[in-house]
Every structure is written in structure tokens, then in C-alpha cells.
Design a protein around this motif. Structure first.
Motif, mmCIF file in Angstrom:
data_model
loop_
_atom_site.group_PDB
_atom_site.id
_atom_site.type_symbol
_atom_site.label_atom_id
_atom_site.label_comp_id
_atom_site.label_asym_id
_atom_site.label_seq_id
_atom_site.Cartn_x
_atom_site.Cartn_y
_atom_site.Cartn_z
ATOM 1 N N LYS A 2 0.827 -1.186 0.000
ATOM 2 C CA LYS A 2 0.000 0.000 0.000
ATOM 3 C C LYS A 2 0.873 1.252 0.000
ATOM 4 C CE LYS A 2 -3.867 -2.035 2.441
ATOM 5 N NZ LYS A 2 -4.736 -1.955 3.602
ATOM 6 N N ILE A 3 0.330 2.314 -0.611
ATOM 7 C CA ILE A 3 1.058 3.582 -0.705
ATOM 8 C C ILE A 3 1.361 4.133 0.681
ATOM 9 C CG2 ILE A 3 0.873 5.988 -1.509
ATOM 10 C CD1 ILE A 3 1.264 4.018 -3.761
ATOM 11 N N ARG A 4 0.419 4.016 1.580
ATOM 12 C CA ARG A 4 0.614 4.522 2.937
ATOM 13 C C ARG A 4 1.815 3.838 3.593
ATOM 14 N NH1 ARG A 4 -4.377 5.139 6.644
ATOM 15 N NH2 ARG A 4 -4.128 7.266 6.016
ATOM 16 N N LEU A 6 4.362 2.468 2.040
ATOM 17 C CA LEU A 6 5.581 2.923 1.353
ATOM 18 C C LEU A 6 6.011 4.303 1.863
ATOM 19 C CD1 LEU A 6 4.880 1.823 -2.315
ATOM 20 C CD2 LEU A 6 6.491 0.804 -0.710
ATOM 21 N N ILE A 7 5.051 5.167 2.042
ATOM 22 C CA ILE A 7 5.372 6.513 2.541
ATOM 23 C C ILE A 7 5.920 6.423 3.958
ATOM 24 C CG2 ILE A 7 4.372 8.741 3.215
ATOM 25 C CD1 ILE A 7 2.459 8.436 0.823
ATOM 26 N N GLU A 20 9.284 -0.775 -5.131
ATOM 27 C CA GLU A 20 8.629 0.177 -4.246
ATOM 28 C C GLU A 20 8.815 1.613 -4.743
ATOM 29 O OE1 GLU A 20 8.981 -2.246 -0.014
ATOM 30 O OE2 GLU A 20 10.646 -0.986 -0.679
ATOM 31 N N GLU A 23 6.555 2.200 -7.697
ATOM 32 C CA GLU A 23 5.171 2.351 -7.271
ATOM 33 C C GLU A 23 4.920 3.741 -6.694
ATOM 34 O OE1 GLU A 23 1.921 0.031 -4.466
ATOM 35 O OE2 GLU A 23 3.808 -0.955 -4.965
ATOM 36 N N LEU A 24 5.867 4.254 -5.913
ATOM 37 C CA LEU A 24 5.739 5.603 -5.364
ATOM 38 C C LEU A 24 5.796 6.659 -6.465
ATOM 39 C CD1 LEU A 24 7.733 5.843 -2.011
ATOM 40 C CD2 LEU A 24 5.314 6.216 -2.391
ATOM 41 N N CYS A 27 2.518 7.043 -8.302
ATOM 42 C CA CYS A 27 1.406 7.556 -7.505
ATOM 43 C C CYS A 27 1.256 9.064 -7.752
ATOM 44 C CB CYS A 27 1.663 7.295 -6.025
ATOM 45 S SG CYS A 27 0.365 7.942 -4.977
#
Length: 172
Positions: A2-4, A6-7, A20, A23-24, A27
Motif C-alpha cells: 500500500k502507498i501509505r 511505502l510513505i 517500491e 510504485e511511489l 502515484c
């Protein structure tokens, strides 16, 4: 992943692998917001959507009206300051708004400017003239004043120019 997550991982300064990172990079928060807005709008009835559009248009209209009123006031203050010889139009605007002066009423503006000039003479151009200052000089129209670039009055230049015609005093 999930993006969250990764952040959060990036904020903890943990190493991100190539997948990763990709993917970021892909986004786009703005695109996600647009998709969310479209989804919410599709769930609304036609009437609700029109109400939302109306509210947005009304808010924009109000913001534009406020900006227009601010610009009109600024232009009025600039004209009043130029006519009165005020070198500090922002301060004049501050005082006018603080004292709730109706800028459309010429008599109110005239008395306000006279009062401000009496209380704050440093905010106005010097009225010195060359010569002895006889009554004959008092009725002469004002002479053009030198300015120092970009429309900013040069007070010292005005005083020097006004004193330029004064007789020299010789000490004996």
C-alpha cells in the motif's frame, strides 16, 4: 504494498527497493483526488450535483467580488493620495479603514485628509517654495515636483529645489 506503507517506510528512512520506488513514482495524489471526486459525484443525485456546482460557483463569485472591491478601494486610495500629495498611500488606507471613512463622500474624504495631514505631516510632500514666502507666492499654483524614479517622491530633492531660489545669507 500500500502507498501509505511505502510513505511510512520512506519517512523512517528505510531503504526502498526498485519496485517500491516505481510504485511511489507512479502515484499521483492529484489524479487520486480527481478520481475520488468523480466517484463521489457519480453517487450523488443530479440535484445534489447541481447544488454542489452552485455552491462552488457562489464561492468563486464571492471571492471575485471581494477581490474587485479590494482593487477598487486601492485605486480610490491611490487617487486620493496623489491628489493630496500623500507619499504613504498604504498608511492612508490603513487610517481610512480604521476610521471608517466613506471614500465615495468627497467632503468626508477632504476633512479626513486634512486631519491626517495635520497629524502626520511627514506623510505628505513638502510645501516649501523658493523665495521669501510672500502672500503673492501663496496663491500661485504648485510647481511640478521632481521625483526619484518609479513615481516615488523625492522629499529632499523637493526641499533643495524649493530652497534653490532663496537669497544667500552672507555672514560678516
Amino acid at each position: 504494498m500500500k502507498i501509505r506503507e511505502l510513505i511510512a517506510k520512506a519517512l523512517r528512512r528505510e531503504e526502498l527497493n526498485a519496485l517500491e520506488r516505481a510504485e511511489l513514482e507512479q502515484c499521483d495524489p492529484d489524479a487520486l483526488k480527481e478520481k475520488l471526486d468523480e466517484l463521489e459525484r457519480s453517487r450523488m443525485s443530479r440535484e445534489e450535483a447541481l447544488q454542489q456546482d452552485l455552491a462552488a460557483a457562489s464561492a468563486e463569485r464571492d471571492a471575485l467580488r471581494t477581490e474587485r472591491d479590494r482593487l477598487i478601494r486601492r485605486e480610490r486610495i491611490a487617487a486620493i493620495a496623489a491628489e493630496a500629495g500623500c507619499t504613504e498611500p498604504e498608511y492612508l488606507d490603513f487610517l481610512a479603514s480604521r476610521r471608517a471613512v466613506a471614500l465615495e463622500d468627497k467632503e468626508a474624504v477632504k476633512s479626513f485628509v486634512a486631519e491626517v495631514e495635520r497629524e502626520n505631516p511627514h506623510c505628505f510632500r513638502s510645501r516649501l517654495r523658493s523665495g521669501s514666502g510672500t502672500a503673492r507666492d501663496a496663491v500661485r499654483p504648485e510647481e511640478p515636483r521632481p521625483t526619484a524614479g518609479a513615481g516615488t517622491p523625492d522629499r529632499i530633492g523637493e526641499i533643495v529645489a524649493a530652497l534653490g531660489g532663496a537669497p544667500d545669507a552672507h555672514l560678516e
